[in-house]
Design a protein around this motif. Structure first.
Motif, mmCIF file in Angstrom:
data_model
loop_
_atom_site.group_PDB
_atom_site.id
_atom_site.type_symbol
_atom_site.label_atom_id
_atom_site.label_comp_id
_atom_site.label_asym_id
_atom_site.label_seq_id
_atom_site.Cartn_x
_atom_site.Cartn_y
_atom_site.Cartn_z
ATOM 1 N N SER A 149 0.864 -1.184 0.000
ATOM 2 C CA SER A 149 0.000 0.000 0.000
ATOM 3 C C SER A 149 0.898 1.231 0.000
ATOM 4 O O SER A 149 1.762 1.365 0.867
ATOM 5 N N VAL A 151 1.348 5.669 -0.780
ATOM 6 C CA VAL A 151 0.732 6.989 -0.939
ATOM 7 C C VAL A 151 1.832 7.986 -1.322
ATOM 8 O O VAL A 151 2.827 8.121 -0.606
ATOM 9 N N THR A 163 -2.286 13.748 -5.043
ATOM 10 C CA THR A 163 -2.176 12.600 -4.135
ATOM 11 C C THR A 163 -2.467 11.336 -4.912
ATOM 12 O O THR A 163 -3.501 11.227 -5.576
ATOM 13 N N ASP A 165 -2.785 7.255 -4.374
ATOM 14 C CA ASP A 165 -2.943 6.207 -3.365
ATOM 15 C C ASP A 165 -3.200 4.882 -4.080
ATOM 16 O O ASP A 165 -4.141 4.769 -4.868
#
Length: 309
Positions: A149, A151, A163, A165
């Motif tokens: 995961s 970001v 951003t 993600d």
């Protein structure tokens, strides 16, 4: 020996021990900082060599924080030596050597005039209406078993905030997760994100992806506010629908292309935040995503949405 003399002698010993301990502590911190910086530089250089970026990334020094046991690269430039694509004042690894293989990086783009960067960067800056580049950002990435995961946040003064993600899974052991993250950053730095699909097409599957853009001046410069006539609005919708087809998102005459065009047009008329999200019903490989784009059905079959807020 009277009480006063005993107290003075004891106080003298205490002060002497305190000074000695302070000196040892200072020497210890110096040793940790020096050898930590050497070790960190060796590892950073190894990673640059493995990623093929050693010839493109230069830095003035490595600072090692003896209290947090984390390094920072000072005075970083990416690209040609005399005309780099980007200059960074500092890149700090906030959890390096402690929570590896997890990453937590902060970076600061050094204030750079347009004539101090490459022609490509300068061309983009002129198009965006700025003559000085300044910004900051961060990159965090957590690995749990085969899941990653990540970001990425970038804030460019007078332009906007982005951003990204993502959540992905490694499908086979031939994919090294550390190499994957290095290649991800490298592909972004080189402006070639499509390289990931070529290298990892069958080894990585995507669970979700979200990209947010917050307007801070770029859209106002590229598309100044104006009262659009009905015909102009219709022509703009047609142009945006054709763009959706060209990008492999959806056929120009499809409901999906119309949704995309409507969302983008709403954002251009009142630019605040634009959000693109991809959440396929089941994880999908990078190769499959590429095939969907080639077929022109990426928006529909990857469960993509585009919203203007």
């Amino acid at each position: 020996m009277n009480t006063t003399s005993k107290f003075q002698t004891l106080l003298g010993k205490v002060l002497t021990y305190f000074i000695l301990l302070s000196c040892l502590a200072i020497l210890g911190l110096y040793a940790v900082q020096r050898f930590g910086a050497q070790y960190a530089e060796e590892k950073i250089q190894e990673q640059l060599e493995r990623s093929g970026l050693a010839s493109l990334v230069r830095y003035q020094s490595v600072y090692f924080n003896p209290f947090t046991l984390t390094p920072s690269l000072e005075g970083v430039s990416v690209g040609a030596e005399n005309a780099p694509w980007l200059r960074f004042a500092r890149i700090s690894f906030n959890s390096y050597m402690i929570k590896h293989p997890n990453l937590d990086i902060d970076f600061w783009i050094q204030e750079s005039p347009i004539d101090g960067l490459s022609r490509d960067t300068g061309r983009l800056m002129r198009a965006a209406g700025i003559d000085t580049l300044l910004g900051k950002g961060s990159f965090t990435s957590q690995i749990k078993n085969e899941h990653v995961s990540s970001v990425l946040k970038i804030d460019i003064k007078d332009l906007g905030k982005i951003t990204l993600d993502s959540a992905i899974t490694r499908l086979n052991n031939s994919v090294d997760l550390s190499d994957l993250r290095t290649d991800l950053l490298a592909s972004l730095a080189l402006g070639q994100p499509e390289a990931l699909a070529i290298i990892y097409g069958e080894g990585i599957e995507l669970h979700s992806l979200t990209v947010k853009y917050e307007e801070l001046g770029l859209i106002h410069h590229l598309f100044p506010p104006s009262d659009l006539q009905p015909k102009v609005i219709q022509d703009q919708l047609i142009t945006l629908s054709l763009a959706s087809q060209a990008l492999g998102l959806a056929p120009a005459d499809s409901p999906q292309a119309k949704q995309i065009a409507t969302a983008v047009q709403a954002f251009l008329q009142e630019p605040k935040q634009l959000t693109l999200a991809m959440s396929p019903a089941s994880p999908i490989s990078l190769k499959a995503l590429t095939l969907l784009a080639n077929e022109g059905t990426l928006y529909k079959n990857s469960q993509m949405t585009l919203q203007s807020n």
